[in-house]
Enzyme design. Sequence first.
Site, short mmCIF file in Angstrom:
data_model
loop_
_atom_site.label_atom_id
_atom_site.label_comp_id
_atom_site.label_asym_id
_atom_site.label_seq_id
_atom_site.Cartn_x
_atom_site.Cartn_y
_atom_site.Cartn_z
N TYR A 44 -1.97 -0.55 10.88
CA TYR A 44 -2.05 -1.21 9.57
C TYR A 44 -0.84 -0.86 8.72
O TYR A 44 -0.13 -1.75 8.21
CB TYR A 44 -3.34 -0.80 8.84
CG TYR A 44 -3.33 -1.16 7.37
CD1 TYR A 44 -3.33 -2.49 6.94
CD2 TYR A 44 -3.32 -0.17 6.38
CE1 TYR A 44 -3.32 -2.82 5.59
CE2 TYR A 44 -3.31 -0.48 5.03
CZ TYR A 44 -3.30 -1.81 4.63
OH TYR A 44 -3.27 -2.13 3.29
N THR A 54 0.82 -1.21 0.00
CA THR A 54 0.00 0.00 0.00
C THR A 54 0.86 1.26 0.00
O THR A 54 2.00 1.23 0.48
CB THR A 54 -0.89 0.00 1.27
OG1 THR A 54 -1.44 1.29 1.46
CG2 THR A 54 -0.10 -0.36 2.52
N ASP A 55 0.28 2.36 -0.47
CA ASP A 55 0.99 3.65 -0.40
C ASP A 55 1.03 4.19 1.03
O ASP A 55 1.77 5.12 1.33
CB ASP A 55 0.34 4.68 -1.33
CG ASP A 55 -1.10 5.02 -0.97
OD1 ASP A 55 -1.70 4.30 -0.12
OD2 ASP A 55 -1.65 5.99 -1.53
N GLU A 56 0.24 3.57 1.93
CA GLU A 56 0.16 4.10 3.30
C GLU A 56 1.48 3.94 4.06
O GLU A 56 1.69 4.58 5.08
CB GLU A 56 -1.02 3.47 4.05
CG GLU A 56 -2.33 3.70 3.31
CD GLU A 56 -3.59 3.33 4.08
OE1 GLU A 56 -3.57 3.31 5.32
OE2 GLU A 56 -4.61 3.08 3.41
P1 NAD Z 1 -9.37 -7.82 1.97
O1 NAD Z 1 -9.41 -7.54 3.43
O2 NAD Z 1 -10.58 -7.60 1.14
O3 NAD Z 1 -8.95 -9.35 1.74
C1 NAD Z 1 -7.94 -9.98 2.47
C2 NAD Z 1 -8.03 -11.48 2.20
O4 NAD Z 1 -6.97 -12.13 2.95
C3 NAD Z 1 -9.35 -12.12 2.67
O5 NAD Z 1 -9.85 -12.99 1.68
C4 NAD Z 1 -8.95 -12.89 3.94
O6 NAD Z 1 -9.77 -14.04 4.16
C5 NAD Z 1 -7.52 -13.26 3.62
N1 NAD Z 1 -6.72 -13.50 4.85
C6 NAD Z 1 -6.64 -12.70 5.93
N2 NAD Z 1 -5.85 -13.25 6.86
C7 NAD Z 1 -5.39 -14.43 6.33
C8 NAD Z 1 -4.53 -15.45 6.82
N3 NAD Z 1 -3.99 -15.39 8.05
N4 NAD Z 1 -4.26 -16.51 6.01
C9 NAD Z 1 -4.83 -16.59 4.77
N5 NAD Z 1 -5.68 -15.66 4.29
C10 NAD Z 1 -5.95 -14.59 5.06
O7 NAD Z 1 -8.12 -6.99 1.42
P2 NAD Z 1 -7.93 -6.26 0.02
O8 NAD Z 1 -8.48 -4.89 0.11
O9 NAD Z 1 -8.33 -7.15 -1.08
O10 NAD Z 1 -6.34 -6.10 0.00
C11 NAD Z 1 -5.51 -7.13 -0.52
C12 NAD Z 1 -4.05 -6.70 -0.37
O11 NAD Z 1 -3.84 -5.48 -1.07
C13 NAD Z 1 -3.63 -6.45 1.07
O12 NAD Z 1 -2.34 -6.94 1.23
C14 NAD Z 1 -3.66 -4.95 1.20
O13 NAD Z 1 -2.74 -4.49 2.16
C15 NAD Z 1 -3.26 -4.51 -0.20
N6 NAD Z 1 -3.79 -3.19 -0.64
C16 NAD Z 1 -5.12 -2.91 -0.52
C17 NAD Z 1 -5.58 -1.67 -0.96
C18 NAD Z 1 -7.05 -1.32 -0.89
O14 NAD Z 1 -7.41 -0.17 -1.16
N7 NAD Z 1 -7.93 -2.23 -0.55
C19 NAD Z 1 -4.70 -0.75 -1.53
C20 NAD Z 1 -3.34 -1.09 -1.64
C21 NAD Z 1 -2.90 -2.32 -1.19
P1 TYD Z 2 -10.82 3.83 4.20
O1 TYD Z 2 -11.75 3.40 3.12
O2 TYD Z 2 -10.92 3.18 5.54
O3 TYD Z 2 -9.35 3.71 3.60
P2 TYD Z 2 -7.92 4.20 4.22
O4 TYD Z 2 -8.09 4.55 5.63
O5 TYD Z 2 -7.07 2.98 4.04
O6 TYD Z 2 -7.50 5.35 3.36
O7 TYD Z 2 -11.00 5.39 4.41
C1 TYD Z 2 -10.86 6.32 3.35
C2 TYD Z 2 -10.99 7.71 3.93
O8 TYD Z 2 -12.34 7.89 4.43
C3 TYD Z 2 -10.08 7.96 5.14
O9 TYD Z 2 -9.62 9.31 5.10
C4 TYD Z 2 -10.98 7.76 6.34
C5 TYD Z 2 -12.35 8.21 5.82
N1 TYD Z 2 -13.50 7.50 6.44
C6 TYD Z 2 -14.54 8.25 7.02
O10 TYD Z 2 -14.53 9.49 7.03
N2 TYD Z 2 -15.59 7.57 7.58
C7 TYD Z 2 -15.64 6.21 7.61
O11 TYD Z 2 -16.62 5.64 8.16
C8 TYD Z 2 -14.59 5.45 6.99
C9 TYD Z 2 -14.60 3.96 6.98
C10 TYD Z 2 -13.53 6.16 6.41
#
Ligand code: NAD
Ligand code: TYD
Length: 349
Positions: A158, A133-135
């Site tokens: 996180y 992630t960019d975070e």
């Molecule tokens: P998500 O929470 O939707 O899915 C996570 C998956 O991992 C689920 O299917 C869960 O069952 C599985 N999982 C969790 N713990 C596990 C374990 N101990 N063993 C096996 N499986 C396990 O997450 P996502 O949003 O699809 O993100 C996927 C990846 O991309 C993550 O690594 C996240 O950090 C990264 N990412 C997400 C975003 C975003 O905006 N969602 C952006 C950048 C990077």
């Molecule tokens: P989120 O979707 O949780 O992603 P991230 O924290 O990883 O960026 O949140 C996106 C933005 O929205 C973040 O600035 C937090 C804000 N947010 C709210 O204001 N209310 C909410 O209920 C949630 C879940 C997020």
Amino acid sequence: MKFKKKILITGGAGFIGSHLLRLFVQKYSKYHIYNLDKLTYAGNLENLTVIKNLPNYTFIKGDILDINFLQEIFKVYDFDAIIHLAAASHVDRSITNPLEFVMTNVIGTVNLLQTAKQHWSNMNNKLFYHISTDEVYGSLNETGKFTEKTAYDPHSPYSASKASSDHFVRAFYDTYKLPIIISNCSNNYGPNQFPEKLIPLFINNIKNNKALPVYGNGKNVRDWLFVEDHIDAIDLLFHKGKIGETYNIGGNNEWKNIDLIKLLCKVVDEKLGRQENSSQKLITFVTDRAGHDLRYAIDISKINKEFGWKPKLDFEKGLEKTVDWYLKNGKWLENVTSGEYQDYYEKMY
Ligand code: NAD
Ligand code: TYD
């Protein structure tokens, strides 16, 4: 049938993982794709019904914290490559339960790295591709963007856990020459995202006429990317990325939360045939998230210059597609918001 490559995707039942699996299994019939997922609250096999019976797909239920199990499946399936997405992924949950994030994101990643290193005595044509992630870069003020050279400065449990996992992935490259690639992507949105993240949570709340809890003053900025654009970048980097490199992926699409929320109200109101912007009255400013990062923005020059990648889908169109999907998939939403979700929602809001 002899497959050209055996690829292990972890976390394939989650949001991004399920989009990646659907693409890879259907596009690459020469690859056998294995999906290792624990099926936590965020993992849902309903996301994968279209591929579940295809001959080049296998689901393996399991936990990346169980290193004996990982060693066993490596022995049985002899994977050539890993795309590692399994993680605990929601910032708010990491604030309540940081240890779970250390376990899954740090220890789980090290277990996988260690197993791959032990199993791959010959590292030619192997790849450990880590999705991040960019975070990890921390928070920006009004100007500037994260590049691949920006120093890591995570603030939430996180992002600290993802930063740590990135460091371990790099350490395995530097120390043991394990062939790795890392990509760091901005906020994804689209179908199948669990309704704890901003966009699906707010679509669901607007639909149900529930309050829209905006943290702080709503001026925090996020860079949004449609999930399929992220998947295209992963496909590209998996096949063409340079070993040992990090790539940033982003949407060139910064939005203040409050502006995005107003746009979302407009789109959902239109789709539901409600009076224009009537849902804006649901907006409720609530206590800010602890340690809330102000702004994320990604410089995508590296992946753009090296491979010509850039986001394809315009944000308003992507948002419409997303809203359409959630409104059409009420049953999916109902299923994922029953049970544990109710408890989470009560404690959180
Ligand atoms: P998500 O929470 O939707 O899915 C996570 C998956 O991992 C689920 O299917 C869960 O069952 C599985 N999982 C969790 N713990 C596990 C374990 N101990 N063993 C096996 N499986 C396990 O997450 P996502 O949003 O699809 O993100 C996927 C990846 O991309 C993550 O690594 C996240 O950090 C990264 N990412 C997400 C975003 C975003 O905006 N969602 C952006 C950048 C990077
Ligand atoms: P989120 O979707 O949780 O992603 P991230 O924290 O990883 O960026 O949140 C996106 C933005 O929205 C973040 O600035 C937090 C804000 N947010 C709210 O204001 N209310 C909410 O209920 C949630 C879940 C997020």
